[in-house]
Design an enzyme around this catalytic site. Structure first.
Site, PDB file in Angstrom:
ATOM      1  N   ASP A   9      43.063  38.957  42.504  1.00 48.28           N
ATOM      2  CA  ASP A   9      42.232  37.764  42.293  1.00 48.28           C
ATOM      3  C   ASP A   9      41.802  37.191  43.644  1.00 48.28           C
ATOM      4  OD1 ASP A   9      44.865  37.032  42.922  1.00 48.28           O
ATOM      5  OD2 ASP A   9      44.777  35.156  41.798  1.00 48.28           O
ATOM      6  N   HIS A 246      52.227  36.904  51.241  1.00 44.58           N
ATOM      7  CA  HIS A 246      52.480  37.168  49.831  1.00 44.58           C
ATOM      8  C   HIS A 246      52.030  38.583  49.443  1.00 44.58           C
ATOM      9  CE1 HIS A 246      53.787  33.115  49.138  1.00 44.58           C
ATOM     10  NE2 HIS A 246      52.621  32.587  49.451  1.00 44.58           N
TER      11      HIS A 246
END
Length: 324
Positions: A9, A246
């Site tokens: 995303d 991340h």
């Protein structure tokens, strides 16, 4: 070679992780599937096409889910990822597909077809909400036995006191579609969760990012440019003069699993209540019966890492890409 479908995303850290994959010599990127999350599906798909066109124009992009299975789609996060989702870097005015290929199939169908075309070979690297994976499982449950591996950036298990980043209990990717996450974690495929427990202890400092900018050519400049809004967010929200790593941690776990310490056991996701999105593992070392966990497959959770080695792996991969 790791044959990878990158479910994403984009997203600043998603973009940095895509560059990591494209430059790593042991990764063959078979496709990029977009999903809602850090921005709307329109923007994440546009960003995926832009990134593919810039770094991997041979890799197809498939548009994925616009909303969770049972909840309302979250709003964009301009204070974290910029107004355009990729750190407010300048995108070409004439969007089109940026030289990339938009596959006509929905993302979940692209996943099914690609896995069946390469049985036992494909790794699903998912760094957004798990909606596309859940939809693929719902349409063709048999793919779970054909996937080589699933690596997810998501979850938080309280290791080192790290519990969540969108609530005191939940990490964002899981929170954004907890029903999908619980279904994906129930499937009989080998799955590793790379959660906040390790990603928030892997930090690209401002000096590290500047060194990439100065030493790694256009790739380093891109990492610097795309991370400016993200860096300011970390500085203002947590006083961190750097950024958490991340999504690139999930890539590192794929190519260098030896850098991570894993704990095995079934994982559940809370799908209601004030702790919605919380991930809870029952370690295999726990003998107590727990019906809600005991009928599900054991999955792997990252609980520690060689954080310095992960940062060096990212740097060395980009440096090697420049030399190549």
């Amino acid at each position: 070679m790791h044959k990878v479908i990158y479910d994403t995303d984009p997203g600043v850290d998603d973009a940095m992780a895509l560059l990591f994959q494209v430059r790593h010599p042991e990764i063959e990127l078979l496709g990029i599937t977009s999903v809602f999350g850090n921005a709307t599906i329109e923007d994440t798909t546009r960003n995926a096409l832009y990134l593919a066109g810039r770094f991997a124009p041979h890799v197809p992009v498939a548009r994925g889910a616009a909303a969770p299975l049972q909840r309302t789609a979250p709003g964009p996060l301009p204070m974290i990822h910029g107004g355009n989702g990729v750190g407010d870097i300048e995108l070409p005015d004439d969007a089109g597909t940026f030289g990339a290929t938009l596959d006509p199939r929905p993302a979940h169908r692209f996943i099914i077809d690609t896995v069946r075309a390469h049985p036992g070979e494909v790794t699903l690297l998912a760094v957004g909400p798990m909606t596309n994976l859940a939809l693929a499982l719902a349409e063709d449950p048999g793919i779970a036995r054909l996937v080589k591996r699933v690596i997810i950036m998501g979850g938080a298990f309280g290791i080192h006191g790290i519990l969540g980043n969108v609530s005191p209990a939940a990490e964002a990717n899981i929170f954004n579609d907890p029903h999908a996450a619980d279904q994906v974690l129930a499937a009989p495929w080998p799955l590793t969760l790379v959660g906040l427990d390790v990603t928030q202890r892997t930090i690209m400092s401002a000096a590290y990012l500047a060194s990439l900018r100065d030493e790694v050519g256009d790739d380093g400049q891109f990492v610097w440019d795309v991370s400016r809004v993200y860096h300011r967010f970390h500085l203002s929200s947590e006083g961190l003069d750097g950024i958490y790593v991340h999504d690139s941690s999930a890539v590192a776990c794929l190519v260098r699993p030896d850098l991570y310490t894993l704990r095995s056991g079934p994982v559940r996701v809370l799908t209601e209540g004030i702790a919605i999105g919380q991930t809870i593992q029952k370690p295999l070392s726990m003998p107590v019966p727990a019906q809600a966990w005991d009928n599900r497959p054991a999955q792997s959770v990252c609980i520690a890492a060689d954080y310095a080695a992960v940062l060096e792996l990212y740097r060395a991969t980009l440096v090697a890409g420049v030399r190549a």
